[in-house]
Design an enzyme around this catalytic site. Structure first.
Site, short mmCIF file in Angstrom:
data_model
loop_
_atom_site.label_atom_id
_atom_site.label_comp_id
_atom_site.label_asym_id
_atom_site.label_seq_id
_atom_site.Cartn_x
_atom_site.Cartn_y
_atom_site.Cartn_z
N TYR A 226 -4.86 -2.61 -4.10
CA TYR A 226 -6.18 -1.98 -4.03
C TYR A 226 -6.62 -2.20 -2.59
O TYR A 226 -7.25 -3.20 -2.25
CB TYR A 226 -7.14 -2.60 -5.04
CG TYR A 226 -8.54 -2.04 -4.98
CD1 TYR A 226 -8.76 -0.68 -4.85
CD2 TYR A 226 -9.65 -2.88 -5.06
CE1 TYR A 226 -10.05 -0.17 -4.80
CE2 TYR A 226 -10.94 -2.37 -5.02
CZ TYR A 226 -11.13 -1.01 -4.88
OH TYR A 226 -12.41 -0.50 -4.82
N ASP A 265 -4.20 2.12 -5.64
CA ASP A 265 -5.25 2.83 -4.91
C ASP A 265 -5.07 2.46 -3.45
O ASP A 265 -5.40 1.35 -3.03
CB ASP A 265 -6.63 2.40 -5.43
CG ASP A 265 -7.77 3.15 -4.74
OD1 ASP A 265 -7.54 3.76 -3.68
OD2 ASP A 265 -8.91 3.11 -5.26
#
Length: 387
Positions: A226, A265
């Site tokens: 992330y 992500d």
């Protein structure tokens, strides 16, 4: 409704707010006094403003419709609960070709995995607690991935969830040092050889916590991230550049040992085709700046100065060179319906693995449990299992 006409003044009932609401202003004017009376019209107009004020609300100042997500976006106005759709009609489609549903379908079905492959899924769930109330587990059951990467979990402790642990016996949760913030997890049916949650060389290890998990399998490394955000107004772009510098070195070093699958992500829109409003966001919005896009491209195609560094491939983009499909749609400004989004969630693999990839797709209709949608990839089993 037709006005009731009273022959005598004494026959008329008193006119009050409830009466105005029931019969309406127009009927009040007609029945209370002769329509030709100017004083009646003036009095009715006055009462309309006193008793039935305008419902028009002041228009809020709008921001850019295509916004990049940030680590602070939990404070934005979002639906309290995305309800699962009551039926499953064929979803409407936005101009970019993706569906516009705002809740998960009732019946979620996907094609069976290709024989001889393992299925990997990555999903920014924008809080495990919240997503679990909105269909998260229905998706997991339908997808049935061998390895599931979750980002922005926002958990403060390792979750105790028999539904997940029974499906994925090998779970690694990287938890942020800041409460209810970031968070990355790798849930696997296959036992890894090793696990790490650090980014070597980074000068601020506490800022890395919750943002990276590396699991080693016989045939590859899986790096789940992330990636840190450049912040509203690009106030943390300098910190993002530090992350990119050390992450680039790290993934290249891993690639020299074994091929790498980088998933999660990645918090960057690599090119103009990867976001809806590229021109207005360029060098102004986190995720689409010169520094960030160049850092990503330098991983895919290392410069000559990076001696011995291998190339990487953005798998979905290679398979869909022209599609303007996105993985993130802000809850603001009706972005989902308008097809205004960003492609931030990806699979990036060592170039020598590309021929092993059999499928990579964005699960575009899995929206509503989060403001992101999942991305899946199937790759030949030996890459993970070693056999």
């Amino acid at each position: 409704m037709h006005p009731q006409v009273f022959q005598n003044r004494k026959d008329r009932p008193p006119i009050g707010p409830s009466m105005l609401t029931r019969i309406g202003l127009r009927d009040f004017v007609l029945c209370a006094r002769p329509a030709s009376s100017p004083s009646c019209l003036l009095h009715a107009s006055f009462l309309a403003h006193q008793i039935m004020p305008s419902k028009k609300k002041p228009t809020a100042k709008r921001k850019a419709a295509s916004e990049s997500p940030s680590d602070n976006e939990a404070t934005e106005s979002a639906p309290k609960r995305a309800k699962v759709a009551k039926d499953s009609p064929e979803p409407a489609v936005a101009a970019n070709g993706q569906p516009t549903n705002k809740a998960l379908p009732v019946n979620i079905r996907f094609p069976s995995r290709i024989a001889g492959t393992v299925r990997l899924s990555t999903w920014n769930i924008c809080s495990l607690a919240s997503a679990s109330k909105k269909g998260f587990k229905s998706y997991v059951e339908a997808e049935d991935p061998d390895i599931l990467v979750l980002t922005e979990t926002k958990v403060n402790d390792v979750p105790v969830d028999p539904v997940l642990t029974s499906r994925f016996p090998h779970c690694t949760w990287a938890i942020s040092a800041k409460k209810s913030y970031s968070g990355t997890a790798v849930l696997s049916k296959h036992k890894p050889l090793s696990v790490d949650t650090k980014l070597p060389g980074h000068p601020d290890p506490s800022s890395v916590k919750g943002r990276i998990v590396t699991v080693e399998f016989p045939g590859c490394y899986i790096v789940a991230t992330y990636v840190t955000n450049a912040g509203q107004g690009l106030k943390t772009l300098k910190e993002k550049n530090v992350w990119n510098e050390h992450f680039t070195t790290y993934i290249r070093d891993l690639d020299k040992k074994k091929p790498v699958i980088w998933m999660g992500d990645l918090n960057v829109a690599p090119t103009a085709i990867d976001l809806a409003n590229a021109k207005s966001n360029w060098n102004k919005t986190p995720g689409y700046t010169k520094d960030e896009t160049e850092a990503f491209q330098n991983i895919l195609n290392p410069p000559e100065s990076a001696v011995g560094a291998g190339k990487f491939v953005d798998v979905w983009r290679q398979n869909h060179p022209e599609d303007k499909h996105y993985t993130y749609f802000s809850y603001r400004f009706n972005c989902r319906t308008k097809g205004l989004g960003w492609r931030l969630d990806m699979f990036v693999v060592s170039e020598r693995l590309v021929e092993k990839v059999r499928m990579c797709e964005i699960r575009s209709d899995i929206y509503g449990a989060s403001d992101h949608v999942p991305v899946v990839m199937e790759i030949e089993s030996d890459i993970v299992t070693g056999s």
